[in-house]
Design a protein around this motif. Sequence first.
Motif, PDB file in Angstrom:
ATOM      1  N   ALA A 179      -0.689   4.876  -0.290  1.00 22.39           N
ATOM      2  CA  ALA A 179       0.003   4.004   0.658  1.00 22.39           C
ATOM      3  C   ALA A 179       0.404   4.763   1.914  1.00 22.39           C
ATOM      4  CB  ALA A 179       1.240   3.401  -0.006  1.00 22.39           C
ATOM      5  N   PHE A 180       0.694   6.057   1.776  1.00 21.30           N
ATOM      6  CA  PHE A 180       1.065   6.873   2.923  1.00 21.30           C
ATOM      7  C   PHE A 180      -0.154   7.398   3.690  1.00 21.30           C
ATOM      8  CE2 PHE A 180       5.291   7.618   0.843  1.00 21.30           C
ATOM      9  CZ  PHE A 180       6.063   7.201   1.916  1.00 21.30           C
ATOM     10  N   SER A 181      -1.345   7.160   3.174  1.00 23.66           N
ATOM     11  CA  SER A 181      -2.536   7.771   3.764  1.00 23.66           C
ATOM     12  C   SER A 181      -2.792   7.302   5.192  1.00 23.66           C
ATOM     13  CB  SER A 181      -3.771   7.482   2.898  1.00 23.66           C
ATOM     14  OG  SER A 181      -4.014   6.088   2.819  1.00 23.66           O
ATOM     15  N   GLY A 182      -2.268   6.125   5.566  1.00 21.61           N
ATOM     16  CA  GLY A 182      -2.494   5.639   6.922  1.00 21.61           C
ATOM     17  C   GLY A 182      -1.451   6.096   7.917  1.00 21.61           C
ATOM     18  N   ILE A 183      -0.615   7.037   7.515  1.00 19.26           N
ATOM     19  CA  ILE A 183       0.526   7.375   8.348  1.00 19.26           C
ATOM     20  C   ILE A 183       0.117   8.119   9.614  1.00 19.26           C
ATOM     21  CG2 ILE A 183       1.159   9.633   7.409  1.00 19.26           C
ATOM     22  CD1 ILE A 183       4.034   8.542   7.200  1.00 19.26           C
ATOM     23  N   ASP A 184      -0.939   8.931   9.544  1.00 20.29           N
ATOM     24  CA  ASP A 184      -1.358   9.689  10.718  1.00 20.29           C
ATOM     25  C   ASP A 184      -2.047   8.805  11.743  1.00 20.29           C
ATOM     26  OD1 ASP A 184      -0.367  11.978   9.599  1.00 20.29           O
ATOM     27  OD2 ASP A 184      -2.274  12.595   8.739  1.00 20.29           O
ATOM     28  N   GLY A 185      -2.949   7.937  11.256  1.00 15.01           N
ATOM     29  CA  GLY A 185      -3.745   7.137  12.172  1.00 15.01           C
ATOM     30  C   GLY A 185      -3.165   5.778  12.472  1.00 15.01           C
ATOM     31  N   PHE A 236       7.747   0.474  -5.517  1.00 13.70           N
ATOM     32  CA  PHE A 236       7.764   1.231  -4.264  1.00 13.70           C
ATOM     33  C   PHE A 236       6.605   0.843  -3.359  1.00 13.70           C
ATOM     34  CE2 PHE A 236      10.207   5.177  -6.011  1.00 13.70           C
ATOM     35  CZ  PHE A 236      11.329   4.386  -6.154  1.00 13.70           C
ATOM     36  N   VAL A 237       5.443   0.598  -3.972  1.00 17.36           N
ATOM     37  CA  VAL A 237       4.239   0.271  -3.207  1.00 17.36           C
ATOM     38  C   VAL A 237       4.099  -1.244  -3.148  1.00 17.36           C
ATOM     39  CG1 VAL A 237       1.732   0.481  -3.085  1.00 17.36           C
ATOM     40  CG2 VAL A 237       3.116   2.420  -3.867  1.00 17.36           C
ATOM     41  N   LEU A 238       3.966  -1.769  -1.944  1.00 13.31           N
ATOM     42  CA  LEU A 238       3.757  -3.200  -1.765  1.00 13.31           C
ATOM     43  C   LEU A 238       2.272  -3.516  -1.888  1.00 13.31           C
ATOM     44  CD1 LEU A 238       6.108  -3.739   1.316  1.00 13.31           C
ATOM     45  CD2 LEU A 238       6.606  -4.255  -1.078  1.00 13.31           C
ATOM     46  N   GLY A 239       1.958  -4.717  -2.341  1.00 15.60           N
ATOM     47  CA  GLY A 239       0.549  -5.084  -2.488  1.00 15.60           C
ATOM     48  C   GLY A 239      -0.021  -4.583  -3.792  1.00 15.60           C
ATOM     49  N   GLN A 240      -1.333  -4.348  -3.817  1.00 15.04           N
ATOM     50  CA  GLN A 240      -2.025  -3.980  -5.045  1.00 15.04           C
ATOM     51  C   GLN A 240      -1.664  -2.566  -5.494  1.00 15.04           C
ATOM     52  OE1 GLN A 240      -4.685  -1.774  -5.945  1.00 15.04           O
ATOM     53  NE2 GLN A 240      -4.853  -2.676  -8.006  1.00 15.04           N
ATOM     54  N   SER A 241      -1.432  -2.395  -6.797  1.00 19.41           N
ATOM     55  CA  SER A 241      -1.136  -1.090  -7.375  1.00 19.41           C
ATOM     56  C   SER A 241      -1.713  -1.056  -8.788  1.00 19.41           C
ATOM     57  CB  SER A 241       0.373  -0.830  -7.413  1.00 19.41           C
ATOM     58  OG  SER A 241       0.682   0.291  -8.221  1.00 19.41           O
ATOM     59  N   GLN A 242      -2.731  -0.231  -8.987  1.00 19.29           N
ATOM     60  CA  GLN A 242      -3.329  -0.136 -10.319  1.00 19.29           C
ATOM     61  C   GLN A 242      -2.336   0.418 -11.328  1.00 19.29           C
ATOM     62  OE1 GLN A 242      -6.811   2.390 -12.550  1.00 19.29           O
ATOM     63  NE2 GLN A 242      -7.418   1.440 -10.614  1.00 19.29           N
ATOM     64  N   ALA A 243      -1.478   1.328 -10.882  1.00 20.43           N
ATOM     65  CA  ALA A 243      -0.485   1.883 -11.802  1.00 20.43           C
ATOM     66  C   ALA A 243       0.464   0.796 -12.286  1.00 20.43           C
ATOM     67  CB  ALA A 243       0.291   3.010 -11.120  1.00 20.43           C
ATOM     68  N   ARG A 244       0.855  -0.102 -11.390  1.00 18.54           N
ATOM     69  CA  ARG A 244       1.745  -1.203 -11.786  1.00 18.54           C
ATOM     70  C   ARG A 244       1.032  -2.148 -12.748  1.00 18.54           C
ATOM     71  NH1 ARG A 244       3.810  -2.597  -6.969  1.00 18.54           N
ATOM     72  NH2 ARG A 244       2.124  -4.033  -6.454  1.00 18.54           N
TER      73      ARG A 244
END
Length: 746
Positions: free
Chosen positions: A188-194, A429-437
């Motif tokens: 989820a944080f992967s888009g933080i730079d771009g 914590f993560v909004l949207g799709q989460s395989q862990a959830r």
Amino acid sequence: MDTTEHHPHHEHHPHHRHRAGRVPVWLRVTIPTVLILVWLALFGAGGASFGSLSDVVVNDQAQFLPASAEATEVNELQEAFRDSDAIPAIVVVASDDDLDEAQLDAVADLRDEVLELEGVVADETSPVIVSDDGQAAQFVASIDSGDGEGGPRDVVEEMRGLLEASPIPGADAAVTGPAGFTADLAGAFSGIDGLLLAVALAAVFVILVVVYRSPLLPIIVLLTSLTALCASVLVVVSLAAADVLPISGQTQGILFILVIGAATDYALLYIARYREALGQYERKWDATWAALKGAWEPIVASGGTVIVGLLILLASELNSNKILGPVAAIGIVFALLAALTLLPALLLWAGRVAFWPRKVRRADASAEASASAGAPAPALGRERGLWAAIGRLVSRRPRTVWIASVVVLAAMCLGLPQLKADGVASSEFVLGQSQARDGQQLLGEHFPAGSGTPAVVIGPEAELQAITDLALATDGVESVAVLASDSPAGQAPVTADGVQAFGPPGTPAPAPTVVDGEVLLQVTLADPADSLEAEATIADLRQRLDEVGDDVLVGGPTAVALDTVEASIADRTLIIPLVLAAILLILMLLLRAIVAPVLLIASVVLSYAAALGISALVFNGIFGFPGADPSVPLFAFVFLVALGVDYNIFLMTRVREESALVGTRPGIVRGLRLTGGVITSAGLVLAATFAALGVLPILFLAQISFIVAFGVLLDTFLVRTLLVPALSYDLGRVIWWPSKLSRSAK
């Protein structure tokens, strides 16, 4: 670089010759040139550091716990019981019917493939366990928690790749557990730079183009903001690489937004003063110094309030809060420096061309002489425009305006009791799709919901049976196992009947692993390990085990979450009063008064409460959020109060300046008119940058994004535009008490 703008008719103006003669031409060229070159070097070095951010960012919640937390102590003690510092990933496979032999073989083959992955600790990976209903199977793979290549996220993604490449017919499969949630959070944080930067910069650029209607000025402002950000990233990455300041994705996102928003706000204030000065001085050098003289104090005071508010976070118990303080403060320092050095140098170079196609009137000698003598500037459209109309409203009906404003804000506060800020499950914590959830839900349908992510209890070997009895008697505890090195599974079940302590009946009891006279037990909970119900079980378990002794400690992922929530609540109670006191003191020093600072603080606190009240209604009724972390109100307070006071500082420093010339009440109207446009633009910019945080699918950032953006707009359009001016006008010169200005005849 031409910074002098010679004009023949000025050679006959003695005052101007005197001002220009004080600074040699070569120095007027050298100073801005050196400043620009130094900042461009920081821009290049900092830009290169962006690529290193992902290598130093840590998103493990346990690493940000205070050293005094019980869960932290257990994490440290666990290292003596295990050969590796690993976190569990749970692979769960479930079907609507009983799993057949082929499906179970496929699960076993999958486990074999997982064991071959780099980063998986083979001797700490469990065998395949089939659920009692026969419809599901799971195994727990321990993953090395090291960062970088082979870290938890990479390994989890490889495991999920195996599930996609070889799906098990007729069954659903997922990778969950702490490692799975960590991977989802990192993704989820992967888009933080771009993405985050692109959205924030695009929003700011559009606002600046609309405000200035100039192609060059927005570019100069964004270059200043980006350079400040690059310099901040360079310092932060260096400190993180040296293990001085660890940084999380959450802190990184806030740093980006704060620097872009604050640097742009400070730039807008300076540009307003510079444009005003260009109307009074013909030479760009003189206009630059005049603009700096008028802008430096409110800019430094505004930045100082934010920096002080952030550094007070160092008093936090929670390390994630404590770390955010200095990291964000570094960003604000560079935003200040860039706005007071790089921006003036760039505008000195550009001059009036920066405002093209708008024209900035060149001053005549009489206007320049009046400005140099300290006379007030022209009225700038005294009888026309929106801000002149608002000034007339405030001056004619001040009491009606401020009382109506207070009533509106108070009505917004009614939603405050509905704000649920006592913690949320980590699966949310993560909004949207989460395989862990999704995997956690599958796990809870067929196994004890806490299986694979047990609580950890460490206590004296002599008290093993007493610990077991109390643990199994605790509601919410499913089973207890002791770490046993000679057990095939690495652990052995413990019962509370006092007869068979270890191992199944009829088999030798495996000897527990003993380290310094202590044993480690794993407690499987009936509820999902990340749930609020599981946290309540941990709290109850700790209370019961205190009967055995203070040396019995409870840790594990659920305890980490519980200790984090408790530390966040303690921080909120401590930090908010400290920030209020510090900012009040700064305002008193800045305005040389007591009454005005108290009014400003009260207005911003009321605005903060109103923003939380509306946010609670929106979170519950529109977005359907499950709740909020206790740190959400704290972070929102630090940002809203510190940043909200900024706009009041911009306003009231100008009001004080004008009041000294024309009297308090006329000074209030004039200050409102002169600062209205720039402060509104600054508020829109800051709200837009914080709103950009909402593009990241992180619950915490989405909530901070809305609260701060809405609160800033509330401060900009209601508090600073109507409430503060009207209340100040109603009170008159008493707002400056006890300074001399309060006793002025004007």
